[in-house]
Design a protein around this motif. Structure first.
Motif, PDB file in Angstrom:
ATOM      1  N   ARG A  69       0.769  -1.341  -0.262  1.00 61.19           N
ATOM      2  CA  ARG A  69      -0.029   0.035   0.097  1.00 61.19           C
ATOM      3  C   ARG A  69       1.137   1.295  -0.068  1.00 61.19           C
ATOM      4  NH1 ARG A  69      -4.453   3.002  -1.488  1.00 61.19           N
ATOM      5  NH2 ARG A  69      -5.344   3.963  -0.007  1.00 61.19           N
ATOM      6  N   GLU A 125       2.334   1.677  -3.224  1.00 57.42           N
ATOM      7  CA  GLU A 125       1.248   2.241  -4.228  1.00 57.42           C
ATOM      8  C   GLU A 125       0.834   3.653  -4.067  1.00 57.42           C
ATOM      9  OE1 GLU A 125      -3.695   1.873  -4.535  1.00 57.42           O
ATOM     10  OE2 GLU A 125      -2.583   0.498  -3.441  1.00 57.42           O
ATOM     11  N   LEU A 144       1.083   5.549   7.349  1.00 53.03           N
ATOM     12  CA  LEU A 144       0.200   4.580   7.415  1.00 53.03           C
ATOM     13  C   LEU A 144       0.251   3.977   8.752  1.00 53.03           C
ATOM     14  CD1 LEU A 144       0.397   2.887   3.734  1.00 53.03           C
ATOM     15  CD2 LEU A 144      -1.264   4.776   4.627  1.00 53.03           C
TER      16      LEU A 144
END
Length: 252
Positions: free
Chosen positions: A66, A69, A85
């Motif tokens: 993630r 990305e 995150l």
């Protein structure tokens, strides 16, 4: 109405992990003659995070799929995205150079508050996360100062945030103890006798923003400000009072 006075607390050394932050603040307050009951101490988030050891060395971070990305979209270091995150409840907006998230503490901000400025010498890939529980940190500072000086002061931990629909950053409260983060003025009367129907005052943010005029954003070296003359009814509170519930957030 009595005047409100702001005193910059100078002479606080660079804070390191494990430092006794209450002791450092108490020494700076003593040089100013000590606090009085009803004063409010505003403390910059960075020195709280530093004392709590919230540093992350990017060389030790492995980006998740993630993070990779989002790094492609934003152009940011994927290791930095990974740290962001860790403290993110939900990614809200992403574009080149920008990531806006709902922090796990509830508020919306850029980069989950993860920062590089005033953290380490240039060239060292170290970032700083927000305190794990800023309300708890504020309460511990307030209780520690009460033991040392025998007076009750309010404590606000301030960070710099941007705002939707407005340019520039201002100081906001991410941790509060000993004063209302939010004052409910509904039921009060204005100059003409009109009864206020909807007014709530973000006292924590007002205090944080005022102090940020002295805390600064760059090399000012003032990590705490004492505010005297503020009128409020003391009570235990948290910065979470300032977070608008999702059901009432019309901009998401």
């Amino acid at each position: 109405m009595k005047p409100i006075t702001l005193f910059p607390l100078e002479g606080i050394p660079l804070v390191r992990p494990g430092d006794d932050l209450v002791a450092l603040l108490a020494e700076a307050l003593a040089r100013r003659g000590g606090p009085r009951t009803g004063d409010v101490l505003v403390v910059a988030q960075k020195i709280v995070s530093k004392a709590e050891g919230r540093f992350v060395r990017l060389s030790e971070v492995t980006p998740s799929p993630r993070a990779l990305e989002l790094a492609q979209i934003t152009g940011k270091d994927p290791r930095l995205i990974e740290v962001i995150l860790w403290d993110t409840a939900e990614v809200l907006r992403v574009r080149p150079g920008l990531i806006i998230v709902e922090h796990r503490l509830g508020f919306v901000c850029a980069n989950a508050g993860v920062d590089r400025s005033n953290v380490a010498p240039e060239g060292e890939e170290i970032v700083l996360r927000l305190p794990e529980d800023p309300d708890r940190s504020a309460r511990q500072i307030r209780e520690g100062l009460a033991r040392r000086f025998g007076v009750e002061v309010g404590v606000v931990i301030a960070d710099s945030h941007g705002r939707a629909h407005r340019k520039g950053v201002i100081g906001v409260a991410i941790g509060v103890s000993g004063l209302p983060a939010l004052e409910d003025w509904r039921g009060r009367r204005d100059l003409f006798g009109y009864v206020l129907q909807h007014t709530e005052v973000a006292l924590g943010d007002l205090v944080a923003s005022a102090a940020t005029l002295l805390l600064g954003q760059a090399a000012e070296g003032i990590p705490a400000v004492l505010i005297r003359g503020l009128s409020f009814l003391p009570r235990e509170s948290t910065a979470r009072e300032l977070v608008r519930a999702r059901a009432y957030d019309l901009f998401r």
